[in-house]
Design a protein around this motif. Structure first.
Motif, PDB file in Angstrom:
ATOM      1  N   SER A   1       0.853  -1.190   0.000  1.00  0.00           N
ATOM      2  CA  SER A   1       0.000   0.000   0.000  1.00  0.00           C
ATOM      3  C   SER A   1       0.893   1.246   0.000  1.00  0.00           C
ATOM      4  O   SER A   1       2.049   1.201   0.426  1.00  0.00           O
ATOM      5  CB  SER A   1      -0.894   0.003   1.241  1.00  0.00           C
ATOM      6  N   PRO A   2       0.378   2.382  -0.454  1.00  0.00           N
ATOM      7  CA  PRO A   2       1.171   3.621  -0.443  1.00  0.00           C
ATOM      8  C   PRO A   2       1.670   3.988   0.954  1.00  0.00           C
ATOM      9  O   PRO A   2       2.808   4.439   1.099  1.00  0.00           O
ATOM     10  CB  PRO A   2       0.193   4.674  -0.985  1.00  0.00           C
ATOM     11  N   GLU A   3       0.824   3.797   1.962  1.00  0.00           N
ATOM     12  CA  GLU A   3       1.243   4.131   3.327  1.00  0.00           C
ATOM     13  C   GLU A   3       2.427   3.283   3.761  1.00  0.00           C
ATOM     14  O   GLU A   3       3.390   3.790   4.338  1.00  0.00           O
ATOM     15  CB  GLU A   3       0.078   3.935   4.304  1.00  0.00           C
ATOM     16  N   LEU A   4       2.398   1.982   3.472  1.00  0.00           N
ATOM     17  CA  LEU A   4       3.483   1.097   3.894  1.00  0.00           C
ATOM     18  C   LEU A   4       4.744   1.300   3.062  1.00  0.00           C
ATOM     19  O   LEU A   4       5.852   1.192   3.583  1.00  0.00           O
ATOM     20  CB  LEU A   4       3.025  -0.354   3.866  1.00  0.00           C
ATOM     21  N   ARG A   5       4.587   1.635   1.782  1.00  0.00           N
ATOM     22  CA  ARG A   5       5.764   1.980   0.966  1.00  0.00           C
ATOM     23  C   ARG A   5       6.441   3.221   1.540  1.00  0.00           C
ATOM     24  O   ARG A   5       7.669   3.309   1.606  1.00  0.00           O
ATOM     25  CB  ARG A   5       5.373   2.203  -0.491  1.00  0.00           C
ATOM     26  N   SER A   6       5.644   4.168   1.982  1.00  0.00           N
ATOM     27  CA  SER A   6       6.182   5.378   2.595  1.00  0.00           C
ATOM     28  C   SER A   6       6.935   5.069   3.886  1.00  0.00           C
ATOM     29  O   SER A   6       7.998   5.633   4.150  1.00  0.00           O
ATOM     30  CB  SER A   6       5.050   6.369   2.861  1.00  0.00           C
ATOM     31  N   VAL A   7       6.406   4.154   4.684  1.00  0.00           N
ATOM     32  CA  VAL A   7       7.088   3.735   5.920  1.00  0.00           C
ATOM     33  C   VAL A   7       8.451   3.136   5.570  1.00  0.00           C
ATOM     34  O   VAL A   7       9.465   3.462   6.194  1.00  0.00           O
ATOM     35  CB  VAL A   7       6.232   2.722   6.721  1.00  0.00           C
ATOM     36  N   ARG A   8       8.491   2.260   4.566  1.00  0.00           N
ATOM     37  CA  ARG A   8       9.769   1.654   4.162  1.00  0.00           C
ATOM     38  C   ARG A   8      10.752   2.709   3.649  1.00  0.00           C
ATOM     39  O   ARG A   8      11.939   2.658   3.966  1.00  0.00           O
ATOM     40  CB  ARG A   8       9.550   0.581   3.094  1.00  0.00           C
ATOM     41  N   GLU A   9      10.275   3.659   2.864  1.00  0.00           N
ATOM     42  CA  GLU A   9      11.154   4.697   2.324  1.00  0.00           C
ATOM     43  C   GLU A   9      11.738   5.571   3.426  1.00  0.00           C
ATOM     44  O   GLU A   9      12.918   5.921   3.397  1.00  0.00           O
ATOM     45  CB  GLU A   9      10.395   5.560   1.313  1.00  0.00           C
ATOM     46  N   ARG A  10      10.915   5.955   4.402  1.00  0.00           N
ATOM     47  CA  ARG A  10      11.381   6.797   5.515  1.00  0.00           C
ATOM     48  C   ARG A  10      12.189   5.998   6.522  1.00  0.00           C
ATOM     49  O   ARG A  10      13.059   6.546   7.189  1.00  0.00           O
ATOM     50  CB  ARG A  10      10.192   7.427   6.233  1.00  0.00           C
ATOM     51  N   GLY A  11      11.809   4.711   6.692  1.00  0.00           N
ATOM     52  CA  GLY A  11      12.455   3.876   7.699  1.00  0.00           C
ATOM     53  C   GLY A  11      11.749   3.905   9.044  1.00  0.00           C
ATOM     54  O   GLY A  11      12.192   3.285   9.998  1.00  0.00           O
TER      55      GLY A  11
END
Length: 149
Positions: free
Chosen positions: A74-84
């Motif tokens: 999901s976009p939210e979880l991709r964002s979490v991975r990108e930010r760390g």
């Protein structure tokens, strides 16, 4: 992570610090295993162990984002991975939780979190991300895996 490490993280940030474990059998969830109150008490806490579904809060999102499942796309979880890290309201409009995953090889086994007032986390976000990431990297390296860059 030892309790002493949670106290060191609390000392560095002043925030309430928590360690969460991950249970993936049946219904995936996270379980709060340790809790060290911050210097400024922000709220009462549910008794240990406290459990919640992975998608409901920052500690769970930090775990869920690193699972090799369709949910992690999901976009939210991709964002979490990108930010760390994951950041989400703690249910009180003035409190936020900031969490990073603990990884064993490429598998999430838990997360480390700090909870504090929204304004404080906003003002010192980079400092808190560095502190919590350092604590999580220390533990993850014991499992044979560092956090992603």
């Amino acid at each position: 992570m030892t309790r002493e490490e949670l106290y060191a993280l609390r000392q560095r940030t002043g925030m309430t610090t928590m360690l969460h474990g991950c249970m993936l059998a049946d219904r995936p969830m996270r379980v709060r295993m340790e809790y060290v109150p911050g210097r400024l008490a922000v709220s009462s806490r549910p008794p240990l162990p406290y459990q919640a579904s992975l998608g409901t809060d920052a500690p769970g999102l930090a775990i869920l984002a690193y699972l090799p499942t369709a949910f992690a796309n999901s976009p939210e979880l991709r964002s979490v991975r990108e930010r760390g890290y994951a950041r989400k309201s703690a249910g009180d409009e003035n409190l936020d939780v900031l969490s990073v995953p603990l990884l064993r090889h490429s598998t999430p086994v838990g997360s480390v979190s700090v909870t504090g007032r929204h304004q404080t986390l906003e003002r010192h976000l980079d400092e808190f991300v560095d502190a919590i990431t350092g604590a999580a990297e220390n533990l993850s390296s014991r499992f044979g895996r560092r956090l992603p860059d």
